[in-house]
Design a protein around this motif. Structure first.
Motif, PDB file in Angstrom:
ATOM      1  N   LEU A 408       0.856  -1.176   0.000  1.00 50.66           N
ATOM      2  CA  LEU A 408       0.000   0.000   0.000  1.00 50.66           C
ATOM      3  C   LEU A 408       0.899   1.235   0.000  1.00 50.66           C
ATOM      4  CD1 LEU A 408      -3.103   0.815   0.392  1.00 50.66           C
ATOM      5  CD2 LEU A 408      -2.468   1.214   2.779  1.00 50.66           C
ATOM      6  N   VAL A 409       0.584   2.220  -0.844  1.00 45.36           N
ATOM      7  CA  VAL A 409       1.465   3.380  -1.025  1.00 45.36           C
ATOM      8  C   VAL A 409       0.721   4.652  -0.605  1.00 45.36           C
ATOM      9  CG1 VAL A 409       2.845   4.688  -2.683  1.00 45.36           C
ATOM     10  CG2 VAL A 409       2.600   2.210  -2.952  1.00 45.36           C
ATOM     11  N   ASP A 410       1.110   5.195   0.537  1.00 47.27           N
ATOM     12  CA  ASP A 410       0.489   6.386   1.120  1.00 47.27           C
ATOM     13  C   ASP A 410       1.438   7.563   0.930  1.00 47.27           C
ATOM     14  OD1 ASP A 410      -0.426   8.401   2.823  1.00 47.27           O
ATOM     15  OD2 ASP A 410      -1.087   7.013   4.372  1.00 47.27           O
ATOM     16  N   LEU A 411       1.099   8.469   0.033  1.00 44.03           N
ATOM     17  CA  LEU A 411       1.934   9.633  -0.276  1.00 44.03           C
ATOM     18  C   LEU A 411       1.575  10.783   0.650  1.00 44.03           C
ATOM     19  CD1 LEU A 411       3.910  11.216  -2.111  1.00 44.03           C
ATOM     20  CD2 LEU A 411       1.978  11.634  -3.654  1.00 44.03           C
ATOM     21  N   ASP A 412       2.594  11.371   1.297  1.00 43.13           N
ATOM     22  CA  ASP A 412       2.354  12.369   2.339  1.00 43.13           C
ATOM     23  C   ASP A 412       3.059  13.691   2.033  1.00 43.13           C
ATOM     24  OD1 ASP A 412       0.978  10.367   3.646  1.00 43.13           O
ATOM     25  OD2 ASP A 412       2.670   9.785   4.888  1.00 43.13           O
ATOM     26  N   PRO A 413       2.417  14.588   1.298  1.00 47.60           N
ATOM     27  CA  PRO A 413       3.009  15.913   1.074  1.00 47.60           C
ATOM     28  C   PRO A 413       3.080  16.708   2.378  1.00 47.60           C
ATOM     29  CG  PRO A 413       1.271  15.445  -0.524  1.00 47.60           C
ATOM     30  CD  PRO A 413       1.166  14.418   0.548  1.00 47.60           C
ATOM     31  N   LEU A 414       4.175  17.423   2.552  1.00 45.44           N
ATOM     32  CA  LEU A 414       4.393  18.262   3.727  1.00 45.44           C
ATOM     33  C   LEU A 414       4.263  19.721   3.331  1.00 45.44           C
ATOM     34  CD1 LEU A 414       7.381  16.138   4.871  1.00 45.44           C
ATOM     35  CD2 LEU A 414       5.422  16.581   6.360  1.00 45.44           C
ATOM     36  N   LEU A 415       3.415  20.456   4.056  1.00 42.15           N
ATOM     37  CA  LEU A 415       3.168  21.857   3.749  1.00 42.15           C
ATOM     38  C   LEU A 415       3.825  22.753   4.780  1.00 42.15           C
ATOM     39  CD1 LEU A 415       0.496  20.147   2.714  1.00 42.15           C
ATOM     40  CD2 LEU A 415      -0.343  22.425   2.197  1.00 42.15           C
ATOM     41  N   PHE A 416       4.400  23.826   4.282  1.00 44.89           N
ATOM     42  CA  PHE A 416       5.045  24.819   5.138  1.00 44.89           C
ATOM     43  C   PHE A 416       4.425  26.173   4.808  1.00 44.89           C
ATOM     44  CE2 PHE A 416       7.888  21.328   4.278  1.00 44.89           C
ATOM     45  CZ  PHE A 416       8.340  20.974   5.538  1.00 44.89           C
ATOM     46  N   ASN A 417       3.699  26.726   5.801  1.00 47.18           N
ATOM     47  CA  ASN A 417       2.914  27.947   5.570  1.00 47.18           C
ATOM     48  C   ASN A 417       2.066  27.821   4.310  1.00 47.18           C
ATOM     49  OD1 ASN A 417       3.416  29.476   7.871  1.00 47.18           O
ATOM     50  ND2 ASN A 417       5.317  30.327   7.053  1.00 47.18           N
ATOM     51  N   GLY A 418       1.427  26.662   4.170  1.00 52.10           N
ATOM     52  CA  GLY A 418       0.446  26.452   3.108  1.00 52.10           C
ATOM     53  C   GLY A 418       1.004  26.069   1.767  1.00 52.10           C
ATOM     54  N   LYS A 419       2.330  25.906   1.645  1.00 52.60           N
ATOM     55  CA  LYS A 419       2.946  25.530   0.379  1.00 52.60           C
ATOM     56  C   LYS A 419       3.635  24.173   0.521  1.00 52.60           C
ATOM     57  CE  LYS A 419       1.878  29.406  -1.701  1.00 52.60           C
ATOM     58  NZ  LYS A 419       0.898  29.421  -2.807  1.00 52.60           N
ATOM     59  N   VAL A 420       3.457  23.319  -0.475  1.00 50.73           N
ATOM     60  CA  VAL A 420       4.113  22.016  -0.441  1.00 50.73           C
ATOM     61  C   VAL A 420       5.611  22.207  -0.648  1.00 50.73           C
ATOM     62  CG1 VAL A 420       4.312  19.745  -1.520  1.00 50.73           C
ATOM     63  CG2 VAL A 420       2.062  20.836  -1.310  1.00 50.73           C
ATOM     64  N   GLY A 421       6.403  21.691   0.293  1.00 53.32           N
ATOM     65  CA  GLY A 421       7.843  21.832   0.191  1.00 53.32           C
ATOM     66  C   GLY A 421       8.575  20.508   0.173  1.00 53.32           C
ATOM     67  N   SER A 422       7.991  19.492   0.798  1.00 53.94           N
ATOM     68  CA  SER A 422       8.630  18.191   0.882  1.00 53.94           C
ATOM     69  C   SER A 422       7.544  17.124   0.851  1.00 53.94           C
ATOM     70  CB  SER A 422       9.470  18.091   2.158  1.00 53.94           C
ATOM     71  OG  SER A 422      10.149  16.855   2.236  1.00 53.94           O
ATOM     72  N   ALA A 423       7.971  15.869   0.874  1.00 54.61           N
ATOM     73  CA  ALA A 423       7.021  14.754   0.882  1.00 54.61           C
ATOM     74  C   ALA A 423       7.777  13.475   1.203  1.00 54.61           C
ATOM     75  CB  ALA A 423       6.314  14.621  -0.465  1.00 54.61           C
ATOM     76  N   PHE A 424       7.076  12.527   1.758  1.00 52.29           N
ATOM     77  CA  PHE A 424       7.611  11.178   1.876  1.00 52.29           C
ATOM     78  C   PHE A 424       6.471  10.206   1.659  1.00 52.29           C
ATOM     79  CE2 PHE A 424       6.688  12.435   6.291  1.00 52.29           C
ATOM     80  CZ  PHE A 424       5.926  11.377   6.748  1.00 52.29           C
ATOM     81  N   THR A 425       6.806   8.939   1.596  1.00 52.43           N
ATOM     82  CA  THR A 425       5.808   7.915   1.302  1.00 52.43           C
ATOM     83  C   THR A 425       5.888   6.817   2.347  1.00 52.43           C
ATOM     84  OG1 THR A 425       5.952   8.361  -1.076  1.00 52.43           O
ATOM     85  CG2 THR A 425       5.019   6.244  -0.418  1.00 52.43           C
ATOM     86  N   ARG A 426       4.728   6.419   2.845  1.00 53.89           N
ATOM     87  CA  ARG A 426       4.660   5.302   3.778  1.00 53.89           C
ATOM     88  C   ARG A 426       4.163   4.063   3.031  1.00 53.89           C
ATOM     89  NH1 ARG A 426       1.226   7.803   8.577  1.00 53.89           N
ATOM     90  NH2 ARG A 426       0.155   8.686   6.782  1.00 53.89           N
ATOM     91  N   LEU A 427       4.777   2.930   3.331  1.00 50.52           N
ATOM     92  CA  LEU A 427       4.439   1.674   2.682  1.00 50.52           C
ATOM     93  C   LEU A 427       3.993   0.669   3.732  1.00 50.52           C
ATOM     94  CD1 LEU A 427       7.519   1.361   0.280  1.00 50.52           C
ATOM     95  CD2 LEU A 427       5.298   2.388  -0.223  1.00 50.52           C
ATOM     96  N   SER A 428       3.097  -0.228   3.316  1.00 49.84           N
ATOM     97  CA  SER A 428       2.595  -1.220   4.266  1.00 49.84           C
ATOM     98  C   SER A 428       2.048  -2.424   3.515  1.00 49.84           C
ATOM     99  CB  SER A 428       1.494  -0.609   5.137  1.00 49.84           C
ATOM    100  OG  SER A 428       0.917  -1.578   5.992  1.00 49.84           O
ATOM    101  N   PHE A 429       2.212  -3.610   4.110  1.00 44.12           N
ATOM    102  CA  PHE A 429       1.574  -4.804   3.573  1.00 44.12           C
ATOM    103  C   PHE A 429       0.075  -4.779   3.846  1.00 44.12           C
ATOM    104  CE2 PHE A 429       5.955  -6.265   4.060  1.00 44.12           C
ATOM    105  CZ  PHE A 429       6.159  -6.977   2.879  1.00 44.12           C
ATOM    106  N   SER A 430      -0.332  -4.093   4.941  1.00 39.55           N
ATOM    107  CA  SER A 430      -1.743  -4.068   5.339  1.00 39.55           C
ATOM    108  C   SER A 430      -2.432  -2.828   4.784  1.00 39.55           C
ATOM    109  CB  SER A 430      -1.851  -4.075   6.866  1.00 39.55           C
ATOM    110  OG  SER A 430      -1.465  -2.815   7.392  1.00 39.55           O
ATOM    111  N   GLU A 431      -3.682  -2.625   5.178  1.00 40.54           N
ATOM    112  CA  GLU A 431      -4.440  -1.476   4.688  1.00 40.54           C
ATOM    113  C   GLU A 431      -4.267  -0.253   5.579  1.00 40.54           C
ATOM    114  OE1 GLU A 431      -8.089  -1.936   2.451  1.00 40.54           O
ATOM    115  OE2 GLU A 431      -8.235  -3.978   3.205  1.00 40.54           O
ATOM    116  N   LEU A 432      -3.406  -0.347   6.596  1.00 42.69           N
ATOM    117  CA  LEU A 432      -3.083   0.800   7.436  1.00 42.69           C
ATOM    118  C   LEU A 432      -1.625   1.160   7.199  1.00 42.69           C
ATOM    119  CD1 LEU A 432      -4.827  -0.086  10.824  1.00 42.69           C
ATOM    120  CD2 LEU A 432      -5.609   1.503   9.064  1.00 42.69           C
ATOM    121  N   ALA A 433      -1.395   2.271   6.520  1.00 39.63           N
ATOM    122  CA  ALA A 433      -0.023   2.661   6.169  1.00 39.63           C
ATOM    123  C   ALA A 433       0.482   3.699   7.153  1.00 39.63           C
ATOM    124  CB  ALA A 433       0.032   3.209   4.750  1.00 39.63           C
TER     125      ALA A 433
END
Length: 452
Positions: A408-433
Motif C-alpha cells: 500500500l502506497v500512502d503519499l504524504d506531502p508536507l506543507l510549510f505555511n500552506g505551500k508544499v515543500g517536501s514529501a515522503f511515502t509510507r508503505l505497508s503490507f496491510s491497509e493501514l499505512a
C-alpha cells in the motif's frame, strides 16, 4: 514513463552485485543516521517512491487549494461555535485554541496523507498538529541518493529530492518574526519539546544538528524540565524563544496541571510556539466532515469547492441524525449500517491506526457493534472509502534477501505555511499505512526522463 522507470530500477536490482552493495549501503546509512523506529529499520525497502514532475505539480496545486479552504475553516471557527462543535473539541481544547499564538497561520507546518492512483488523487486525513517525518526523509534522501543502484538509475532519469528541514527552520523563523512584529534583536534559541523517550527522539536529534549548523542554538527537552519565571521560559541556563512543539495536546493534557510551565509561557506570550495549541482546530479528523458538509460550502470559493468534491472523502461524525450524501438526505446510522463495504470508522482524535474499523474487512455483526461503540463514544467519524494505491517494492528481509512485494502506497506531502515543500511515502503490507503500526517509509523522488 513511470512504469518504465520502475521496471528499469527493478531490472538493475537483478544484478546480484549491485543489489548487495546497495543493500549494505542502505543498512549502514540507516544505522549511521539513526533512522531506526522502535528498534527496526525505518526504510526497509531498496527503492524510493517515484512521482513524475507532472503529477507532483498537480498534487501541489490540489494540496494548496484545499489548504486555503482549511484556513477558512479556522477563520470561521474562531467566530462560529457551531463549527467548533462539529469539529468535536472538548472544553479544555476550546480554552487552548482561544489563546492567540501571535501569528495568523493555524498550522505553519502540516501533512496531508493521500493516495495517488492512475485515476484519482484522494486525501484520507490531515496531521495539522505535529507532523513527524520531515528530518527523517532528509536523512533518507542523503542515503538513497548515494546507493549504487540509484546512481545507475540516474543515468537514465532526472531525480529530484524534496529536502524539508530548511523549510521547517524558515517556518519557525517567519512565525517568530510575525510573533514579534519585527526582526529579532538577537539569534533566537529553539527548544524541541516532547515527552521523554519518544520513538521519534532520533528525528529531534537530526533537527537539532541542522538548526545548530545554521547558527540557531537548540535544545531537546520535555515539559518537566521547563522553568518559567520573570516572563522567560528556560531549561537551566538555556532561555527559549521558539518552541518547536512536537508534544501532542492529548499527551500534554494528562500532565498539564503538574507541569504547566509550557502553557503558562504560551499564555503569557513569552514564547513563539509552532505549531500552536490552535492547530488542534484542524488536527481533528472531523475537519473533513466540515469540508464536505454542504451547509458549509459557502465558506469556500468555487475552486476550493471543486477540489474538496474531487479529493476529500465524504466524512461525518457518528451521530443519530439526518445528514446528506451526494445531494440527498440520509439517516446517517442507517446509511452507515447498509454501506459498510464502502465505509471506515475512525476515532476523531487518535493516531497510529488505533481504533480504526475497516468496513469492507468486517462482517455485518462486527461492523454493527463498531457503529454502536462509535455512537456511544460520541467522538468517532465515518468516512467513505477512497481508491488506494499499490505498487511492488523490493522489501528487505531479516536474512538480508530481497523480496519483491506489493505494498500500500500512502503519499504524504508536507506543507510549510500552506505551500508544499517536501514529501515522503509510507508503505505497508496491510491497509493501514503508518510507521507506528508497523509500516515503513521511503523518500519520494520527483522524476523525469533525461533527454538524449
Amino acid at each position: 514513463m513511470l512504469t518504465d522507470a520502475v521496471s528499469r530500477y527493478h531490472d538493475l536490482l537483478r544484478d546480484p552485485t549491485l543489489a548487495e552493495s546497495s543493500r549494505l549501503m542502505l543498512d549502514e546509512g540507516l544505522e549511521r543516521s539513526k533512522l531506526i523506529f522502535g528498534g527496526r529499520r525505518l526504510s526497509p525497502y531498496l527503492r524510493p517512491h517515484f512521482v513524475t514532475e507532472t503529477d507532483f505539480a498537480r498534487i501541489c496545486r490540489i494540496c494548496e487549494t484545499v489548504w486555503s479552504a482549511i484556513e477558512k475553516v479556522k477563520d470561521a471557527a474562531i467566530e462560529d461555535d457551531s463549527i467548533i462543535r462539529d469539529l468535536g473539541l472538548s472544553d479544555i481544547e476550546r480554552e487552548l485554541i482561544s489563546i492567540d499564538p501571535g501569528y495568523k497561520a493555524v498550522s505553519p507546518t502540516a501533512r496531508l496523507d493521500s493516495f495517488l492512483t492512475d485515476s484519482a488523487y484522494s486525501f484520507v486525513e490531515l496531521n495539522g498538529e505535529s507532523p513527524a517525518g520531515i528530518a527523517y526523509v532528509d536523512a533518507a534522501y542523503d542515503i538513497f541518493s548515494k546507493l549504487p543502484v540509484m546512481e545507475r538509475f540516474a543515468e537514465s532519469y532526472n531525480v529530484r529530492p524534496l529536502y524539508g528541514r530548511r523549510f521547517m527552520l524558515d517556518v519557525l523563523l517567519e512565525s517568530y518574526k510575525e510573533f514579534l512584529d519585527r526582526k529579532p534583536d538577537s539569534v533566537p534559541q529553539i527548544a524541541i519539546i516532547d515527552l521523554k523517550d519518544r520513538p521519534t527522539q532520533s528525528e529531534f536529534e537530526l533537527f537539532k544538528e541542522f538548526f545548530e549548523g545554521e547558527g540557531y542554538p537548540t535544545i531537546i527537552c520535555s515539559p518537566e524540565e521547563l522553568e518559567f519565571d520573570n516572563n522567560r521560559l528556560r531549561v537551566g541556563d538555556f532561555q527559549i524563544d521558539i518552541v518547536y512543539k512536537r508534544l501532542l495536546v492529548n499527551e500534554y493534557l494528562p500532565i498539564i496541571k503538574e507541569y504547566p510551565q509550557l502553557l503558562d509561557a504560551y499564555r503569557a506570550g513569552a514564547i513563539c510556539m509552532v505549531n500552536s495549541f490552535r492547530s488542534k482546530l484542524i488536527h481533528k479528523k472531523a475537519l473533513f466532515a466540515v469540508l464536505t458538509d454542504q451547509r458549509r460550502a459557502g465558506l469556500f470559493s468555487r475552486e476550493e469547492q471543486e477540489a474538496i468534491r474531487k479529493h476529500v472523502p465524504w466524512t461525518r461524525l457518528v451521530r443519530a441524525e439526518r445528514s446528506d450524501y451526494c445531494g440527498r438526505e440520509i439517516e446517517l446510522i442507517e446509511y452507515s449500517k447498509a454501506n459498510r463495504d464502502r465505509l471506515v470508522l475512525k476515532p476523531n482524535d487518535d493516531y497510529g491506526g488505533h481504533g480504526i474499523t475497516i468496513g469492507w474487512n468486517s462482517n455485518e455483526t462486527a461492523w454493527d457493534e463498531a457503529l454502536r461503540t462509535a455512537l456511544a463514544n460520541g467522538d468517532y467519524l465515518v468516512q467513505e472509502r477512497v481508491p488506494t494505491a499499490r505498487e511492488t517494492f523490493p522489501a528487505l528481509q531479516d536474512d538480508g534477501t530481497i523480496e519483491f512485494a506489493e505494498q500500500l502506497v500512502d503519499l504524504d506531502p508536507l506543507l510549510f505555511n500552506g505551500k508544499v515543500g517536501s514529501a515522503f511515502t509510507r508503505l505497508s503490507f496491510s491497509e493501514l499505512a503508518n510507521v507506528s503500526s508497523g509500516g515503513g517509509m521511503v523518500p519520494t523522488f520527483i522524476i523525469s526522463e533525461k533527454k538524449v
